[in-house]
Design an enzyme around this catalytic site. Structure first.
Site, PDB file in Angstrom:
ATOM      1  N   ASP A  34       0.821  -1.209   0.000  1.00 26.77           N
ATOM      2  CA  ASP A  34       0.000   0.000   0.000  1.00 26.77           C
ATOM      3  C   ASP A  34       0.862   1.269   0.000  1.00 26.77           C
ATOM      4  OD1 ASP A  34      -2.225   1.609   0.164  1.00 26.77           O
ATOM      5  OD2 ASP A  34      -3.040   0.657   1.948  1.00 26.77           O
ATOM      6  N   ASP A  35       0.508   2.223  -0.849  1.00 26.48           N
ATOM      7  CA  ASP A  35       1.151   3.552  -0.878  1.00 26.48           C
ATOM      8  C   ASP A  35       2.645   3.480  -1.180  1.00 26.48           C
ATOM      9  OD1 ASP A  35      -1.348   4.444  -0.172  1.00 26.48           O
ATOM     10  OD2 ASP A  35      -0.677   5.690   1.486  1.00 26.48           O
ATOM     11  N   CYS A  73      -6.512   3.770  -3.110  1.00 23.73           N
ATOM     12  CA  CYS A  73      -6.403   2.326  -2.860  1.00 23.73           C
ATOM     13  C   CYS A  73      -7.493   1.493  -3.536  1.00 23.73           C
ATOM     14  CB  CYS A  73      -6.432   2.056  -1.358  1.00 23.73           C
ATOM     15  SG  CYS A  73      -5.105   2.837  -0.430  1.00 23.73           S
ATOM     16  N   HIS A 130      -9.751  -3.395  -1.128  1.00 24.86           N
ATOM     17  CA  HIS A 130      -9.632  -2.141  -0.387  1.00 24.86           C
ATOM     18  C   HIS A 130      -9.650  -2.333   1.124  1.00 24.86           C
ATOM     19  CE1 HIS A 130     -11.248   1.754   1.323  1.00 24.86           C
ATOM     20  NE2 HIS A 130     -10.110   2.103   0.779  1.00 24.86           N
ATOM     21  N   ASP A 332       0.172  -0.239  -5.049  1.00 24.90           N
ATOM     22  CA  ASP A 332      -1.166   0.144  -5.516  1.00 24.90           C
ATOM     23  C   ASP A 332      -1.240   1.579  -6.021  1.00 24.90           C
ATOM     24  OD1 ASP A 332      -1.089   1.433  -3.023  1.00 24.90           O
ATOM     25  OD2 ASP A 332      -3.117   0.820  -2.453  1.00 24.90           O
ATOM     26  N   HIS A 333      -0.268   2.414  -5.720  1.00 18.14           N
ATOM     27  CA  HIS A 333      -0.112   3.749  -6.301  1.00 18.14           C
ATOM     28  C   HIS A 333       1.104   4.383  -5.646  1.00 18.14           C
ATOM     29  CE1 HIS A 333      -1.980   4.929  -2.545  1.00 18.14           C
ATOM     30  NE2 HIS A 333      -3.070   4.260  -2.872  1.00 18.14           N
TER      31      HIS A 333
END
Length: 480
Positions: A34-35, A73, A130, A332-333
């Protein structure tokens, strides 16, 4: 590009007919982080300590220009898990689940469901969709409300001291959680470093559960699709103190393009960062020392997750299944660490949309060579299908990356992304962003200014060309 997407199923079928090939199904190990911006040594960030992910990159193909389809997300994971463009809504997968309840024939199978239908055992651990665990309801712990129906044979989210998935999502050490409510006056610190073992933060529990599931699945001859999702380096930036050690004396490079754009853009005031966490009156936009601290704690979280990834990869090696397993690591980004005066995601600049992607296959050609081909998250679904000889999912919007896995110099394709009232496309040379009201941003990535100078007004013909290209991609865009 649209024609290429439409022809892919036909070309795939013709290729199989022309050269019949026997596929031995490989296991799939999907690791989601994540992130995670490309803040990794293997992606060129020298001061980062990420030896385990770097080893994976050295044994596979690191995609240095992989872009997510949405800088948040839930929407990004929707694209990963369906292979389709969707909306920028974090609830997109839950909306899809409600459509499935109504027997909506337009809802196509998800990535794990596709593998499950083709004989795979599918298991998720941690934050893959998510909500960590993949459930809805109060505290995200109602096993009767599934984010992804029909996807998993087994889905797990260890919670430990944090009591429930919602608590684990926004947590600090020893069970401390951010209270419910995005802008609650009761906040937690934005970063933290506490002495203790890995399990004083929740990703240590996810790592342990992932190891146990991998051992269990490896003991069977049934092929498996195991997805393990780590939550750090998502806010708050907390990790065991030892992961701060590599960053105590290192000199961080200057933040590139730190100024707020003076033209309309998807810039925002970093509300998640400033409104949901304690900063004790300090602001990294004006306080260089505080900005430095935030960046170091983010880096420590990256190293913490890297260690968890190492445990997973070591378990795979020890299982004897490494030569039968495809490993995918996906961020995810990205996350702006001060670029464009943003501390967060939720924008259509490069820093929020570019994220790590590594794919390692058994007996990979040119292993360890990176690729600069532009690709996007929707490409992962068809890639895994082709690698395993599964039926081609003609409902996906992405393209198979197998040609790039075979040859790192193979070409990619433009990457399409969206956020609220704007959409963007990234090509080899430019980023073009179009707002709903018609305002355009055009950035030249062959120039030293990159996304710090909007050249749309000086290039009307190029803007029109990009509008047409973006419209082609938008024709595939489904809104949920």
């Amino acid at each position: 590009m649209i024609l290429k997407k439409l022809l892919l199923p036909l070309l795939f079928t013709l290729a199989l007919n022309a050269e019949p090939e026997t596929y031995t199904p490989k296991n799939v190990l999907l690791i989601c982080v994540d992130d995670l911006r490309p803040e990794l040594k293997s992606f060129g960030v020298d001061y980062i300590h990420s030896p385990n992910i770097d080893r994976l990159a050295n044994s596979g193909r690191a995609f240095h220009r992989h872009y997510v389809n949405a800088p948040t997300c839930g929407a990004s994971r929707y694209s990963l898990l369906t292979g389709q463009y969707g909306s920028s809504n974090n609830q997109a997968l839950f909306t899809r689940a409600k459509q499935m309840e109504k027997s909506d024939a337009s809802v196509s199978p998800s990535l794990p469901e596709w593998f499950r239908k083709n004989g795979y055992k599918t298991v998720s651990v941690g934050k893959v969709s998510h909500h960590p665990g993949g459930w809805g309801g109060e505290d995200w712990y109602d096993n009767n409300i599934l984010e992804m129906p029909n996807a998993w044979d087994r889905q797990l989210m260890p919670t430990g001291q944090w009591k429930h998935p919602r608590g684990a999502m926004h947590s600090l050490a020893h069970g401390e959680i951010k209270p419910i409510g995005s802008f609650s006056k009761h906040k937690v610190d934005a970063f933290q470093s506490v002495e203790g073992k890995d399990t004083i933060y929740h990703d240590g529990l996810i790592g342990e559960a992932g190891v146990e599931q991998l051992k269990d699945l490896s003991s069977s001859e049934t092929p498996f699709f195991l997805a393990i999702g780590f939550i750090k380096p998502h806010l708050p930036f907390g990790s065991p103190a030892r992961y701060m050690e590599p960053y105590k004396d290192v000199e961080l490079p200057a933040i590139p393009y730190p100024e707020k754009p003076d033209w309309p853009s998807t810039w925002h005031g970093s509300g998640e960062f400033f409104s949901q966490y304690h900063h004790y009156g300090k602001d990294p936009r004006t306080d260089a020392d505080y900005a430095d601290k935030v960046r170091r704690h983010y880096a420590a979280c990256v190293s913490y997750v890297d260690k968890m990834v190492g445990h997973i990869l070591e378990t795979l090696e020890a299982s004897g299944k490494a030569d039968e397993t495809i490993v995918v690591l996906w961020g995810d980004h990205g996350w702006n660490l001060g670029e464009h005066s943003i501390w967060g995601k939720h924008n259509l600049f490069e820093e929020a949309l570019r994220a790590p992607l590594i794919i390692a296959t058994p007996n990979m050609k040119n292993a360890g060579e990176k690729t600069e081909a532009i690709v996007e998250t929707t490409d992962i679904f068809p890639t895994l299908c082709e690698l395993n000889g599964l039926p081609f999912p003609d409902f996906v919007h992405g393209e198979s990356l197998v040609p790039i896995l075979e040859n790192p110099d193979a070409s990619g394709h433009p990457a399409y992304s969206y956020w609220k009232n704007a959409k963007t496309i990234r090509t080899e040379t430019h980023r073009f962003t179009l707002h709903e009201d018609g305002y355009a941003e055009l950035y030249d990535h062959t120039s030293p200014f990159k996304e710090s100078l909007n050249i749309a007004d000086q290039n009307p013909q190029l803007v029109e060309s990009y509008k047409q290209l973006l419209q082609q991609e938008s024709s595939l865009h489904q809104t949920y």
